[in-house]
Design an enzyme around this catalytic site. Sequence first.
Site, PDB file in Angstrom:
ATOM      1  N   GLU A 291       0.906  -1.438  -0.077  1.00 38.15           N
ATOM      2  CA  GLU A 291       0.539  -0.039  -0.118  1.00 38.15           C
ATOM      3  C   GLU A 291       0.649   1.272   0.400  1.00 38.15           C
ATOM      4  O   GLU A 291       0.789   1.656   0.738  1.00 38.15           O
ATOM      5  CB  GLU A 291      -0.675   0.148   1.076  1.00 38.15           C
ATOM      6  CG  GLU A 291      -2.135  -1.684   1.344  1.00 38.15           C
ATOM      7  CD  GLU A 291      -1.740  -1.425   2.953  1.00 38.15           C
ATOM      8  OE1 GLU A 291      -1.998  -0.475   3.316  1.00 38.15           O
ATOM      9  OE2 GLU A 291      -2.472  -2.245   3.176  1.00 38.15           O
ATOM     10  N   ARG A 330       2.757  20.132   6.335  1.00 33.44           N
ATOM     11  CA  ARG A 330       2.979  19.548   6.937  1.00 33.44           C
ATOM     12  C   ARG A 330       4.503  19.818   7.650  1.00 33.44           C
ATOM     13  O   ARG A 330       4.521  19.330   9.267  1.00 33.44           O
ATOM     14  CB  ARG A 330       4.115  18.594   6.033  1.00 33.44           C
ATOM     15  CG  ARG A 330       3.407  17.583   5.007  1.00 33.44           C
ATOM     16  CD  ARG A 330       4.443  16.896   3.829  1.00 33.44           C
ATOM     17  NE  ARG A 330       4.397  15.714   4.921  1.00 33.44           N
ATOM     18  CZ  ARG A 330       5.865  15.840   4.657  1.00 33.44           C
ATOM     19  NH1 ARG A 330       6.492  17.309   4.216  1.00 33.44           N
ATOM     20  NH2 ARG A 330       6.201  14.597   5.673  1.00 33.44           N
ATOM     21  N   TYR A 334       4.078  18.887  11.238  1.00 30.58           N
ATOM     22  CA  TYR A 334       5.397  17.385  11.836  1.00 30.58           C
ATOM     23  C   TYR A 334       6.926  18.190  11.607  1.00 30.58           C
ATOM     24  O   TYR A 334       7.716  17.743  11.740  1.00 30.58           O
ATOM     25  CB  TYR A 334       5.624  16.349  10.443  1.00 30.58           C
ATOM     26  CG  TYR A 334       4.252  15.549  10.255  1.00 30.58           C
ATOM     27  CD1 TYR A 334       3.401  15.664  11.068  1.00 30.58           C
ATOM     28  CD2 TYR A 334       3.862  15.736   9.176  1.00 30.58           C
ATOM     29  CE1 TYR A 334       2.346  14.091  11.222  1.00 30.58           C
ATOM     30  CE2 TYR A 334       2.334  15.274   8.087  1.00 30.58           C
ATOM     31  CZ  TYR A 334       1.816  15.079   9.404  1.00 30.58           C
ATOM     32  OH  TYR A 334       1.033  13.700   9.767  1.00 30.58           O
ATOM     33  N   CYS A 362      -3.363  33.838   9.950  1.00 29.43           N
ATOM     34  CA  CYS A 362      -3.764  34.545  11.160  1.00 29.43           C
ATOM     35  C   CYS A 362      -2.875  33.213  12.580  1.00 29.43           C
ATOM     36  O   CYS A 362      -3.720  32.404  13.100  1.00 29.43           O
ATOM     37  CB  CYS A 362      -4.815  35.392  11.652  1.00 29.43           C
ATOM     38  SG  CYS A 362      -4.771  36.175  10.782  1.00 29.43           S
TER      39      CYS A 362
END
Length: 402
Positions: A291, A330, A334, A362
């Site tokens: 996958e 992202r 992270y 903001c």
Amino acid sequence: MNPPVNPVASAELPGHPFVAYRDDALHVEDVALSALAQTHGTPLFVYSKAAMLSALAAYQRGFAGRDAQICYAMKANSSLGVLQVFAQAGCGFDIVSGGELARVLAAGGDARKIIFSGVGKTRAEMRQALTAGIGCFNVESEAELDVLSGVASAMNLRAPVSIRVNPNVDPKTHPYISTGLKGNKFGVAHEDALRLYQHAASLQGLQVVGIDCHIGSQITESTPYLDAMDRVLDLVAAIEAAGIPLAHIDFGGGLGINYNDDTPPAADDLWRQLLAKLDARGYGGKKLMIEPGRSLVGNAGVCLTEVLYLKPGEQKSFCIIDAAMNDLPRPSLYQAFHAIVPVDLKARQAAEATYDVVGPVCESGDWIGRDRVLQVAAGEHLAVLSAGAYCMSMASNYNTRG
């Protein structure tokens, strides 16, 4: 430590074989990005079909001569055009919601090649997937086994299932995208797996067809995969010894890409190692399912953005762009790195300076890059690289941004 310098010196950008400068203008394949920005406006996501098919080809080479099914993990990027590329290439799909199922079918995907993963499937989603005739449910808890059996029995059907086993292998990636450790919410504990397979085999509404594991995302080493395979094959032996045959083994996805000098193994090289271990353990004849998501689309996409303002300051200077954390989540989620490069090298008249590249949202967490050396002026365009995975699919309309 010196701040990362953007890779603009060479014609081709490292890790992005279909993104290159031609006459100082950045292109994706044969298309000039400046022309797309002018025509469609920014922020704008652009994807390379050639890059996606090239990444897929590496997996196909790795599985040459094997009974294997590649299921694109569409949570990485669920844009219909992207799904259509993989459907037309013969891929199956790994889904995690009823909405993703609807998208796959709309893009021409084959329901029989769909795997339904995820820890929180609803009864309505189970009925939707059973009606469509999907290939397999990856079940992630004992409670889900019981509910799925009940739903299928009420429809006079048997749901094809594999159980997602948590092998407790450290993928050595960001903790938010690690999925195979004991403390993660995914899968069932390795030591509980045999009992749960016996329970599944006893339920009227289920048909056991395989076993599944997935240890995380953005993995850049082979060792976690090899360790996880050993743990899964130990279980395969125990489950089949208990009289429960397994038609397929699903090894998930998670292979990383090059964001910032990352060096993940090539997909075909990784699978040569894994298949050698599979053969050595005597399971080379099993049907294989995988996958991949990020590794198929991550480096196929760029996000084009316009520089709105340059804002110098005592401690930090800011390059304010029209793309934001709602478009590219992202970095804020992270602390992820994306290379940021100019679209037109000829336009660079400004002095080189170090900026934090930030958006208009903001929130102080609205940043795309920290301490980037750029030679840029307001009105020019930048390209955020490696934006094909977990950017548009995680985007939102926060601040009522379109």
